[in-house]
Design a protein around this motif. Structure first.
Motif, mmCIF file in Angstrom:
data_model
loop_
_atom_site.group_PDB
_atom_site.id
_atom_site.type_symbol
_atom_site.label_atom_id
_atom_site.label_comp_id
_atom_site.label_asym_id
_atom_site.label_seq_id
_atom_site.Cartn_x
_atom_site.Cartn_y
_atom_site.Cartn_z
ATOM 1 N N SER A 250 41.501 39.405 34.991
ATOM 2 C CA SER A 250 40.156 39.930 36.369
ATOM 3 C C SER A 250 40.328 40.999 36.866
ATOM 4 C CB SER A 250 39.710 38.633 37.388
ATOM 5 O OG SER A 250 40.361 37.681 36.154
ATOM 6 N N TRP A 252 40.750 43.280 40.275
ATOM 7 C CA TRP A 252 41.190 42.658 41.572
ATOM 8 C C TRP A 252 40.167 43.382 43.033
ATOM 9 C CZ3 TRP A 252 47.274 44.372 41.631
ATOM 10 C CH2 TRP A 252 47.865 43.208 40.256
ATOM 11 N N SER A 273 41.901 39.713 46.007
ATOM 12 C CA SER A 273 41.122 38.557 44.797
ATOM 13 C C SER A 273 41.280 38.793 43.617
ATOM 14 C CB SER A 273 39.960 38.203 45.365
ATOM 15 O OG SER A 273 39.186 37.236 44.404
ATOM 16 N N GLY A 275 41.777 37.186 41.015
ATOM 17 C CA GLY A 275 41.004 36.834 39.686
ATOM 18 C C GLY A 275 41.753 35.142 38.807
ATOM 19 N N THR A 276 41.773 35.519 37.459
ATOM 20 C CA THR A 276 42.483 34.644 36.119
ATOM 21 C C THR A 276 44.291 35.675 36.391
ATOM 22 O OG1 THR A 276 39.959 34.113 35.799
ATOM 23 C CG2 THR A 276 42.642 33.563 34.497
ATOM 24 N N ARG A 281 42.761 30.275 37.286
ATOM 25 C CA ARG A 281 41.256 31.183 37.947
ATOM 26 C C ARG A 281 41.641 31.272 39.497
ATOM 27 N NH1 ARG A 281 38.210 32.278 33.730
ATOM 28 N NH2 ARG A 281 38.127 30.572 31.978
ATOM 29 N N THR A 282 40.652 31.788 39.896
ATOM 30 C CA THR A 282 40.397 32.155 41.383
ATOM 31 C C THR A 282 41.179 32.051 41.866
ATOM 32 O OG1 THR A 282 38.612 30.645 40.873
ATOM 33 C CG2 THR A 282 38.720 31.438 43.437
#
Length: 294
Positions: A250, A252, A273, A275-276, A281-282
């Motif tokens: 993901s 950033w 944040s 991502g994966t 995830r998250t």
């Protein structure tokens, strides 16, 4: 970060003949650049933001001397933690050499991934950056432009290949454009990076899906409130390659606040944040960094 040029002058150390000693500490590291123009410390060791490399040259040495900085950073997201230590040296406000080591810790997630509880990935990064022209604080609209390269080594060959990465070593090259507009208190950076790094190299380089270099974008936007000298708040964004089928990657994002206590101490905190990461995830959480130097 200060909008005003530093006014203090370094003390001179004289030799026996009454002349300034060119080998004294104050001559080698004169600290004459403006507060904040050294940038922060990135996870990869270069000067810049937390997740983006800027065109800045680390340390506060003028065009006639050198500068140096040391940093410690800590990131705690949903399933992982990362600790990072590093140092850099700036030469004549023109060339920067940097080094960092990441300790990426999986904690309990390591057991779920089948690599062992508390498994740690280690990533070494050595970098060089050269300022081509301009300066971040020039009164003209000309930005500071630098080019840089990083060589990265991941010491976890068995796991790296098991997750579909092709290489444990890789290199990034980038060009960064950074400009501070002091009248309105805005800092802008745009960086274009060529990389094959998976999670910036923690999970190796290249993969079963792709093993080619593609350009990635890094951007930073900061605001320097005039009523709190030394403070900069802002956001950063970084795109990531998609090299592995094992785990998607993901882009950033972070929101940060950084306070320059003085030229020898900078404190940064951020919400990140990511991502994966490795199928989980998250991955959101906190970033904290201390930088000291001269």
């Amino acid at each position: 970060m200060s909008l005003h040029p530093a006014t203090e002058q370094p003390a001179s150390v004289e030799d026996g003949a009454g002349q300034p000693d060119p080998l004294s500490f104050n001559a080698l590291f004169d600290g004459q650049r403006t507060l904040g123009t050294s940038g922060l410390s990135s996870l990869e060791g270069s000067s810049g933001g937390g997740i983006a490399s800027w065109a800045t040259i680390g340390g506060y040495g003028s065009k006639k001397s050198m500068g140096m900085a040391f940093h410690y950073s800590y990131v705690n997201v949903t399933n992982y933690t990362d600790q990072n230590v590093g140092a850099l040296m700036g030469f004549y406000d023109r060339v920067e050499l940097s080094y960092s080591h990441n300790f990426f810790q999986t904690g309990g997630t390591g057991a779920k991934l089948g690599i062992g509880r508390g498994y740690q990935f280690d990533l070494d990064t050595g970098g060089i950056k050269v300022r081509l022209f301009g300066h971040v604080l020039d009164k003209t609209l000309l930005p500071q432009v630098s080019v840089g390269a990083m060589y990265k080594h991941d010491g976890d060959a068995k796991v790296i290949h098991a997750v579909g990465s092709k290489h444990t070593d890789g290199a990034d090259v980038y060009v960064a454009v950074t400009k501070l507009f002091p009248k309105i208190g805005i800092l802008v950076d745009t960086t274009l990076r060529l990389t094959k790094g998976n999670q910036w190299g923690i999970l190796g380089f290249g993969g079963d899906r792709n093993d080619n270099y593609y350009p990635q974008f890094e951007g930073s936007l900061g605001y320097l409130p005039s009523f709190i000298p030394g403070l900069v708040v802002g956001v950063e964004y970084r795109t990531k390659p998609r090299n592995q089928n094992f785990t998607p990657e993901s882009n950033w994002f972070d929101v940060y606040a950084s306070y320059f206590v003085n030229k020898h101490l900078n404190i940064t905190a951020a919400y990140v944040s990511l991502g994966t990461i490795a199928t989980y995830r998250t991955q959101t959480g906190a970033y904290f960094s201390l930088q000291t130097g001269f």
